[in-house]
Design an enzyme around this catalytic site. Structure first.
Site, PDB file in Angstrom:
ATOM      1  N   HIS A  84     -18.208  37.840  -9.779  1.00 35.08           N
ATOM      2  CA  HIS A  84     -18.575  38.777 -10.847  1.00 35.08           C
ATOM      3  C   HIS A  84     -20.046  39.189 -10.762  1.00 35.08           C
ATOM      4  O   HIS A  84     -20.440  40.183 -11.351  1.00 35.08           O
ATOM      5  CB  HIS A  84     -18.157  38.265 -12.238  1.00 35.08           C
ATOM      6  CG  HIS A  84     -19.032  37.237 -12.876  1.00 35.08           C
ATOM      7  ND1 HIS A  84     -18.754  35.881 -12.861  1.00 35.08           N
ATOM      8  CD2 HIS A  84     -20.167  37.359 -13.589  1.00 35.08           C
ATOM      9  CE1 HIS A  84     -19.682  35.228 -13.533  1.00 35.08           C
ATOM     10  NE2 HIS A  84     -20.560  36.098 -13.989  1.00 35.08           N
ATOM     11  N   ASP A 206     -14.331  32.308  -8.279  1.00 36.89           N
ATOM     12  CA  ASP A 206     -15.368  33.292  -8.625  1.00 36.89           C
ATOM     13  C   ASP A 206     -16.589  33.170  -7.706  1.00 36.89           C
ATOM     14  O   ASP A 206     -17.641  32.689  -8.111  1.00 36.89           O
ATOM     15  CB  ASP A 206     -15.757  33.092 -10.097  1.00 36.89           C
ATOM     16  CG  ASP A 206     -16.510  34.293 -10.657  1.00 36.89           C
ATOM     17  OD1 ASP A 206     -16.984  35.125  -9.868  1.00 36.89           O
ATOM     18  OD2 ASP A 206     -16.642  34.373 -11.894  1.00 36.89           O
ATOM     19  N   SER A 596     -24.789  32.099 -13.979  1.00 34.19           N
ATOM     20  CA  SER A 596     -23.665  32.430 -13.121  1.00 34.19           C
ATOM     21  C   SER A 596     -24.127  32.477 -11.682  1.00 34.19           C
ATOM     22  O   SER A 596     -25.139  33.103 -11.371  1.00 34.19           O
ATOM     23  CB  SER A 596     -23.077  33.779 -13.510  1.00 34.19           C
ATOM     24  OG  SER A 596     -22.158  33.588 -14.539  1.00 34.19           O
TER      25      SER A 596
HETATM   26  N1  ARG Z   1     -17.668  34.776 -19.012  1.00 32.36           N
HETATM   27  C1  ARG Z   1     -18.437  34.826 -17.813  1.00 32.36           C
HETATM   28  C2  ARG Z   1     -19.869  35.335 -18.087  1.00 32.36           C
HETATM   29  O1  ARG Z   1     -20.284  35.526 -19.178  1.00 32.36           O
HETATM   30  C3  ARG Z   1     -17.748  35.573 -16.735  1.00 32.36           C
HETATM   31  C4  ARG Z   1     -17.564  37.045 -16.954  1.00 32.36           C
HETATM   32  C5  ARG Z   1     -16.886  37.774 -15.833  1.00 32.36           C
HETATM   33  N2  ARG Z   1     -15.448  37.558 -15.781  1.00 32.36           N
HETATM   34  C6  ARG Z   1     -14.525  38.293 -16.464  1.00 32.36           C
HETATM   35  N3  ARG Z   1     -13.255  37.983 -16.372  1.00 32.36           N
HETATM   36  N4  ARG Z   1     -14.864  39.327 -17.218  1.00 32.36           N
HETATM   37  O2  ARG Z   1     -20.479  36.139 -17.515  1.00 32.36           O
HETATM   38  N1  ASP Z   2     -20.629  33.769 -17.209  1.00 31.01           N
HETATM   39  C1  ASP Z   2     -22.037  33.630 -17.515  1.00 31.01           C
HETATM   40  C2  ASP Z   2     -22.915  34.434 -16.537  1.00 31.01           C
HETATM   41  O1  ASP Z   2     -22.483  35.441 -16.023  1.00 31.01           O
HETATM   42  C3  ASP Z   2     -22.433  32.202 -17.563  1.00 31.01           C
HETATM   43  C4  ASP Z   2     -22.291  31.648 -18.953  1.00 31.01           C
HETATM   44  O2  ASP Z   2     -22.517  32.365 -19.920  1.00 31.01           O
HETATM   45  O3  ASP Z   2     -22.000  30.453 -19.035  1.00 31.01           O
HETATM   46  O4  ASP Z   2     -24.072  34.167 -16.345  1.00 31.01           O
END
Ligand code: ARG
Ligand code: ASP
Length: 660
Positions: A84, A206, A596
């Site tokens: 991502h 990921d 991330s």
């Molecule tokens: N929750 C994670 C973060 O805040 C991953 C986001 C990307 N993945 C997704 N399925 N949208 O960035």
């Molecule tokens: N998914 C988050 C990021 O993209 C990481 C988190 O918020 O734990 O940095």
């Protein structure tokens, strides 16, 4: 005596000790934590983590693309981060003929690695406190300029710690030639999609692979075919031994933003006003977009990225509210403040701090809310539809959805904008049209047809003026700075006071996208009464979720075949006598957005996983780290290697890694 008693009372009943595993520590001060780290299983020294005299782990960690973290895993600048985080780059190289998002991309050799304009990485050269120098009258600009003159591609900045009570200079080497080396198909890299986002159990691969290029003399350089793979001072070795529950883990990366010291007033604002309102507004937007997506496959794709980004924060906020309420953090903070007030009563430096902070909150929360409401409503509307959008064959199909989004945004603005902050153009527009809905339709039609955007332009320029006005009220020039200048000054004094009187607590500065170390252990957690979640998932769980009829759970055939043949090679492991491959794991490392892509390391400093998410109730950790529920989620490095090797067929990349 009374004073002593009060001190003891404050200390003994401190409600917010730096609980086990809480904290995002400054690498240059990590010596202060090293005994605790070693007690938990770390085997190396503070100098191994951060040193300016010799190569250390910090030389293998990068700020990736200004918002994520990455780690160097070979002596030729090979880099791992999240799928991502590489998503934009992968998308930009994708076309209908070469759909790398769907099918993945693997360079067969270095000559096939793809350059990415605008993508850069930064490696920390050094950090140093400059509070004293600034106080002595040196100018920040001069300090930065001198630091940048030290080397090719050097970038420097001065960042505030503890609300500006301390200031640190960060000097980075910035590399602008970063090439895409490999990415799994989204059905692996984004497996589970938004359904599983922020959720455990998790089975997302990921990760993506990049490489840093430098000039022939190993210095940062703009893209050039003459550039060669960067020779890093240090790269991480990879361990295929894995980690089990209770094992030490550490995360080295760039967490973006936390607010661990905010008062109950701010916690209450977040948990009971801001988050719930923003969630409700986004409920409506997501429903409108989802309906359009369900109606037509072309619209599903067209709105995919938009839906994902709206849903990411929407889901995060819900977890945050749940976590904060369940832990009763508002009440907890109130009690903490009462103890603090008793402790500093009559103190000429700190005695008045709390009432002043509370008065400042009373002054700014409503304008701040007005600003948030603008951002969530009027500013989500397009100023125009681009020529490229208009040329899309399904453009006409979007009309109903776009009209509904206009109506929704204006109705929500009308409903939530506090009195005194309503835009004149909005009031005039509604009066002229007869109703909010009719006004929304007028705006939409003019924007949609592209014939007349003056009404929307007028509304937006009023909105911009309102933002300026609010910024002026808050005394900040930065619209992104969430607090007022005055609040910042008061908080600087408040946290200074806390550090003086709350001697039980271990303090660390809030995250601010500077390099930090977090450490903890691999751990499951009790999700609900009687429901314990173990900290590991495996490839068998992917197969169990696999469903070609559900977009988020439709895996590549190659993965099904691999599983059917149990063709795991050296990446296999045995769990309860079952031959499998680990996919994701949980740990208690304190992380936030920006972490991330961060390396997750074992006690010997070897790479065992790549961080990519948290469980959704963990997201309260931006305000309050609750060790019983807060868990970060990492993809196990063995799954990463399996995918590179057996799905990507890119074994040549493994040959340049140091795999133990
Ligand atoms: N929750 C994670 C973060 O805040 C991953 C986001 C990307 N993945 C997704 N399925 N949208 O960035
Ligand atoms: N998914 C988050 C990021 O993209 C990481 C988190 O918020 O734990 O940095």
């Amino acid at each position: 005596m009374k004073h002593l008693l009060l001190t003891l009372c404050f200390v003994l009943s401190a409600l917010l000790p730096a609980a086990a595993d809480e904290g995002m520590w400054l690498p240059s001060l990590i010596a202060e934590r090293i005994d605790d780290m070693r007690a938990k299983g770390f085997r190396l020294t503070a100098e191994d983590i951060y040193s300016i005299n010799r190569a250390s782990m910090k030389d293998a960690v990068v700020l990736f693309g200004g918002g994520c973290t990455g780690e160097i895993v070979s002596d030729r600048g090979l880099l791992l981060t999240n799928h991502h985080c590489g998503y934009d780059a992968i998308q930009r190289h994708s076309s209908v003929e070469h759909d790398y998002l769907t099918h993945g991309f693997w360079a067969r050799s270095r000559s096939e690695e793809l350059p990415n304009e605008g993508l850069n990485v930064r490696i920390l050269v050094r950090m140093e406190e400059v509070t004293g120098r600034l106080a002595a009258g040196e100018s920040a600009a001069a300090i930065i300029e001198a630091a940048e003159a030290e080397g090719t591609g050097y970038r420097a900045s001065i960042e505030q710690m503890y609300y500006g009570d301390q200031r640190y200079l960060f000097v980075y080497e910035q590399f602008d030639d970063v090439r895409l080396v490999g990415a799994p198909p989204s059905s692996i890299g984004k497996f589970g999609g938004d359904t599983d986002n922020w959720i455990w159990p998790r089975h997302t691969g990921d990760f993506s692979v990049f490489r840093i290029y430098a000039s022939p003399d190993n210095k940062p350089a703009a893209y050039s075919p003459e550039n060669v793979p960067y020779r890093p001072k240090r790269h991480f070795a990879v361990s295929t031994k894995g980690v089990k529950e209770g094992d030490f883990t550490m995360i080295y990366g760039f967490p973006g933003n936390t607010q661990e010291y905010i008062l109950s007033d701010a916690v209450r604002y977040v948990a009971r006003r801001s988050d719930p309102t923003k969630i409700a507004i986004r409920d409506g937007r997501l429903a409108i977009i989802a309906e359009a997506q369900a109606s037509d496959p072309a619209l599903r794709i067209c709105y995919a990225a938009r839906h994902a980004s709206i849903a990411n924060a929407w889901k995060k906020w819900q977890g945050e509210v749940l976590g904060l309420e369940r832990r009763r953090v508002c009440e907890e903070r109130e009690a903490y403040e009462e103890r603090f007030a008793a402790r500093v009563q009559g103190d000429p430096r700190y005695g008045d701090l709390l009432p002043q902070l509370k008065a400042e909150y009373a002054r700014i929360l409503t304008p701040y809310f007005a600003r948030e409401m603008l951002a969530e409503t009027l500013f989500t509307l397009p100023a125009r539809y681009s020529e490229a959008e208009r040329a899309e064959p399904f453009f006409a199909k979007r009309a109903a959805c776009e009209r509904a989004l206009f109506r929704h945004a204006l109705k929500q603005y009308d409903r939530h904008c506090p009195d005194g902050y309503r835009l004149p153009a909005f009031l005039d527009g509604v009066a002229a049209a007869g109703s909010v809905e009719a006004y929304a339709d007028r705006l939409f039609e003019a924007t949609w047809s592209g014939s007349d955007t003056t009404q929307l332009t007028a509304l937006r320029s009023d909105a911009s003026r309102m933002l300026q006005h609010i910024a002026w009220m808050l005394g900040t020039t930065s619209l992104r700075n969430p607090s007022s200048k005055r609040l910042n000054e008061l908080y600087a004094a408040y946290v200074r006071a806390l550090r003086e009187v709350d001697t039980e607590r271990a303090f660390y500065p809030d995250a601010n996208l500077t390099l930090r170390v977090a450490y903890g252990t691999v751990a499951g957690y009790e999700y609900a009464d009687g429901e314990y979640h173990t900290p590991h998932t495996t490839i068998d769980g992917i197969i169990a979720k696999d469903n070609p009829a559900i977009y988020d759970y439709d895996i590549p055939q190659a993965l099904r075949d691999l599983h059917a043949r149990k063709d795991y090679g050296r990446w296999a492991t045995s769990i309860d006598g079952r031959r499998t491959v680990p996919v994701c794991f949980l740990a208690t490392n304190h992380t936030t957005g920006g972490n991330s892509g961060s390396p997750i390391l074992n006690g010997r400093g070897e790479l065992v996983g790549i961080n990519f998410d948290r469980t959704w109730r963990s997201t309260m950790s931006d305000i309050r780290f609750d060790p019983t529920v807060c868990r970060n989620i990492a993809v196990d490095i063995r799954y990463v290697l399996l995918v590179i090797d057996r799905i990507g067929g890119a074994g040549w990349l493994l040959d340049e890694m140091t795999i133990r």
